[in-house]
Design an enzyme around this catalytic site. Structure first.
Site, short mmCIF file in Angstrom:
data_model
loop_
_atom_site.label_atom_id
_atom_site.label_comp_id
_atom_site.label_asym_id
_atom_site.label_seq_id
_atom_site.Cartn_x
_atom_site.Cartn_y
_atom_site.Cartn_z
N HIS A 1 0.86 -1.19 0.00
CA HIS A 1 0.00 0.00 0.00
C HIS A 1 0.90 1.24 0.00
O HIS A 1 1.67 1.45 -0.93
CB HIS A 1 -0.94 -0.11 1.21
CG HIS A 1 -2.01 0.92 1.31
ND1 HIS A 1 -2.33 1.79 0.31
CD2 HIS A 1 -2.88 1.22 2.34
CE1 HIS A 1 -3.32 2.58 0.69
NE2 HIS A 1 -3.67 2.25 1.93
N HIS B 1 -2.86 -2.44 -9.62
CA HIS B 1 -3.83 -1.80 -8.73
C HIS B 1 -5.08 -2.65 -8.67
O HIS B 1 -5.48 -3.23 -9.68
CB HIS B 1 -4.18 -0.39 -9.24
CG HIS B 1 -4.80 0.46 -8.19
ND1 HIS B 1 -6.14 0.42 -7.92
CD2 HIS B 1 -4.24 1.32 -7.32
CE1 HIS B 1 -6.39 1.26 -6.91
NE2 HIS B 1 -5.26 1.81 -6.53
N ASP C 1 2.48 5.27 -6.98
CA ASP C 1 3.74 5.12 -6.24
C ASP C 1 4.95 4.94 -7.14
O ASP C 1 6.08 5.04 -6.68
CB ASP C 1 3.65 3.92 -5.28
CG ASP C 1 2.67 4.19 -4.17
OD1 ASP C 1 2.77 5.26 -3.56
OD2 ASP C 1 1.79 3.35 -3.92
N1 CMC Z 1 4.34 -7.23 -9.84
C1 CMC Z 1 4.24 -8.49 -10.31
N2 CMC Z 1 3.09 -9.17 -10.43
C2 CMC Z 1 1.98 -8.52 -10.05
C3 CMC Z 1 2.00 -7.21 -9.57
C4 CMC Z 1 3.24 -6.58 -9.47
N3 CMC Z 1 3.32 -5.32 -9.02
N4 CMC Z 1 0.74 -6.83 -9.27
C5 CMC Z 1 -0.05 -7.87 -9.56
N5 CMC Z 1 0.70 -8.90 -10.04
C6 CMC Z 1 0.22 -10.18 -10.54
C7 CMC Z 1 -0.31 -11.03 -9.41
O1 CMC Z 1 0.72 -11.84 -8.88
C8 CMC Z 1 -1.35 -11.85 -10.15
O2 CMC Z 1 -0.69 -12.83 -10.92
P1 CMC Z 1 -1.41 -14.26 -11.24
O3 CMC Z 1 -2.62 -13.92 -12.05
O4 CMC Z 1 -0.37 -15.01 -12.00
O5 CMC Z 1 -1.73 -14.87 -9.91
C9 CMC Z 1 -1.94 -10.87 -11.14
O6 CMC Z 1 -0.91 -9.90 -11.36
C10 CMC Z 1 -3.17 -10.17 -10.70
O7 CMC Z 1 -2.94 -9.52 -9.47
P2 CMC Z 1 -4.10 -8.61 -8.89
O8 CMC Z 1 -5.27 -9.46 -8.62
O9 CMC Z 1 -4.25 -7.45 -9.78
O10 CMC Z 1 -3.52 -8.04 -7.59
P3 CMC Z 1 -4.32 -7.38 -6.38
O11 CMC Z 1 -5.47 -6.58 -6.82
O12 CMC Z 1 -4.60 -8.46 -5.39
O13 CMC Z 1 -3.19 -6.44 -5.75
C11 CMC Z 1 -1.64 -4.68 -5.63
C12 CMC Z 1 -3.04 -5.09 -6.10
C13 CMC Z 1 -1.52 -3.17 -5.80
C14 CMC Z 1 -1.46 -5.02 -4.15
C15 CMC Z 1 -0.60 -5.43 -6.51
O14 CMC Z 1 -0.74 -5.03 -7.85
C16 CMC Z 1 0.82 -5.18 -6.03
O15 CMC Z 1 1.30 -5.91 -5.18
N6 CMC Z 1 1.53 -4.13 -6.58
C17 CMC Z 1 2.84 -3.80 -6.10
C18 CMC Z 1 2.75 -2.93 -4.83
C19 CMC Z 1 2.28 -1.52 -5.16
O16 CMC Z 1 2.75 -0.88 -6.07
N7 CMC Z 1 1.34 -1.03 -4.33
C20 CMC Z 1 0.79 0.32 -4.48
C21 CMC Z 1 -0.62 0.29 -4.93
S1 CMC Z 1 -1.22 1.90 -5.52
C22 CMC Z 1 -1.25 2.93 -4.16
C23 CMC Z 1 -2.03 2.41 -3.00
O17 CMC Z 1 -3.24 2.32 -3.07
O18 CMC Z 1 -1.40 2.11 -1.99
#
Ligand code: CMC
Length: 398
Positions: free
Chosen positions: A237, A276, A332
């Site tokens: 986050h 996201h 970010d």
């Molecule tokens: N790097 C690599 N793989 C990723 C990433 C990433 N940054 N984000 C998602 N994925 C993959 C994830 O492993 C999944 O793969 P698979 O289908 O093979 O299992 C697929 O993409 C779909 O993931 P998702 O369902 O979109 O992920 P989520 O909605 O559960 O999580 C997130 C959203 C923001 C936590 C995630 O994208 C992430 O961990 N990003 C990196 C951390 C980050 O930049 N956070 C800041 C978010 S924006 C500001 C805020 O609100 O805090």
């Protein structure tokens, strides 16, 4: 009373109806109280946007003057809170200091505690609610600055109520402020103010959901804000802006980008600053933030890591892995580069997300108390543990 929906991590659950923020993740669109983020970022300022989020309308001139005056005259910290902050180790993460100090503010404000004052303390009295909103928003910046000064092992610089919110924040943190008559660079004040507008609210993100969840127990708002700040601290986050820079530093060069992306694809690394839960196309804030980065580089010099960041973004946007999963740069991805160019230490970055998000947390807290259904948030679970069994005395256990 049966379980109706199983939705781990709330992928599909709406827990409130809200009038504060609207996101269209497919279009990459964000608006607060009906105003698109692009208009707020170019025409409003942080304190006005905070007012809009919390009270639902743009203030008229009188409301605006009073709001600014009140916030900027509630920036000083009580001696006891300062003592708590100064007692923290110099190498404590600033977010830990922030969380602790905000919780401590609650400890020193028993008059703000519904457990002591009655459950309708806030709903029966708008003045009490407004007073606490003003105190929390006013002091959040000062807590952040104090946590920075502790880290620098430098004396605390008292706030300037005649400065704007972001100007005062930069003033309280900057090492130059110890010199008589120092004023922060106005270009950086403007850049920080736009960043604060972009970070002020984002509907039911992890920390705002925490604020609402904890707030539903009717705990005092200081404790609820401390809980929300703890949620924001995590690298998935608000801690992502710090994690992005640590990741780019580890990558080190444009040449090393392809190898790093291979590791991401093998799931050995996360590409911080990408992806996201709601945006599946583009994050409208990241476009504005890219322009702010240029403003800051003009004032402070170009951040050398931008070349690696740009190569990383370009390569990821072309790569099947990210395209298929609809992963794009989020807010970010660029904000950390801006804060680094401005000279903030890496571990201070999440605080620069937390301080403006206080506005959104308070807006959601007020909405919950004013218009919620008064119910405590209490999700259900699906039990998958052991069936009924008899207790075994320790000497008979195998
Ligand atoms: N790097 C690599 N793989 C990723 C990433 C990433 N940054 N984000 C998602 N994925 C993959 C994830 O492993 C999944 O793969 P698979 O289908 O093979 O299992 C697929 O993409 C779909 O993931 P998702 O369902 O979109 O992920 P989520 O909605 O559960 O999580 C997130 C959203 C923001 C936590 C995630 O994208 C992430 O961990 N990003 C990196 C951390 C980050 O930049 N956070 C800041 C978010 S924006 C500001 C805020 O609100 O805090």
């Amino acid at each position: 009373n049966g379980l109706r929906v199983f939705d781990p991590a709330f992928l599909n659950t709406a827990a409130i109806s809200s009038k504060i923020t609207f996101i269209d993740g497919d279009r990459g669109f964000l608006m607060h109280r009906g105003y698109p983020i692009e208009q707020l970022a170019s025409k409003s300022d942080f304190l006005e946007t905070a007012y809009l989020l919390i009270y639902g309308v743009l203030p008229d001139k009188k409301q605006d003057d009073t709001w600014r005056y009140e916030i900027m005259h509630h920036t000083a910290l009580a001696e006891d809170v300062m003592k708590v902050i100064s007692s923290m180790r110099y190498d404590s993460h600033p977010m830990s200091v922030f969380i602790t100090a905000i919780a401590a503010m609650g400890a020193f404000a028993p008059e703000a505690n519904p457990a002591l004052q009655g459950r309708d303390l806030y709903t029966a009295n708008a003045d009490v609610m407004n007073k606490n909103i003003i105190r929390i928003l006013g002091k959040a910046g000062t807590v952040a600055a104090a946590s920075m000064r502790v880290r620098m092992n430098r004396p605390f610089i008292p706030p300037r109520s005649d400065y704007s919110y972001c100007e005062n924040l930069l003033y309280m943190m900057d090492s130059h402020s110890e010199a008589e008559g120092y004023k922060p660079d106005q270009r950086l004040v403007k850049a920080l103010d736009i960043l604060f507008i972009l970070h002020a609210d984002h509907e039911m993100n992890c920390s705002t959901a925490t604020m609402t969840h904890v707030g539903s127990s009717l705990v005092d708002p200081y404790s609820a804000i401390a809980a929300a700040a703890a949620a924001l601290y995590g690298p998935l986050h608000g801690g992502a802006n710090e994690a992005v820079i640590r990741m780019i530093e580890r990558i080190g060069s444009v040449e090393a980008v392809p190898e790093f992306l291979e590791k991401v694809k093998r799931k050995e690394e996360l590409l911080f600053g990408f992806g996201h839960r709601v945006y599946r196309n583009t994050d409208p804030r990241s476009k504005i933030i890219r322009e702010v980065a240029e403003m800051v580089f003009e004032a402070c010099g170009r951040e050398p890591l931008i070349e690696v960041a740009t190569a990383l973004r370009d390569a990821a946007l072309k790569d099947e892995f990210f395209v298929k999963r609809r992963l794009y740069p989020n807010v970010d991805f660029w904000s950390g580069l801006i804060y680094k160019a401005m000279g903030f230490p890496l571990d201070f970055f999440p605080i620069l997300f937390a301080v403006p998000r206080v506005a959104g947390w308070l807006a959601h807290w007020k909405q919950l108390l004013d218009h919620g259904n008064g119910k405590i948030w209490r999700p259900r679970q699906i039990y998958v543990g052991e069936g009924l069994r008899d207790y075994v005395p320790i000497e008979k256990r195998e």
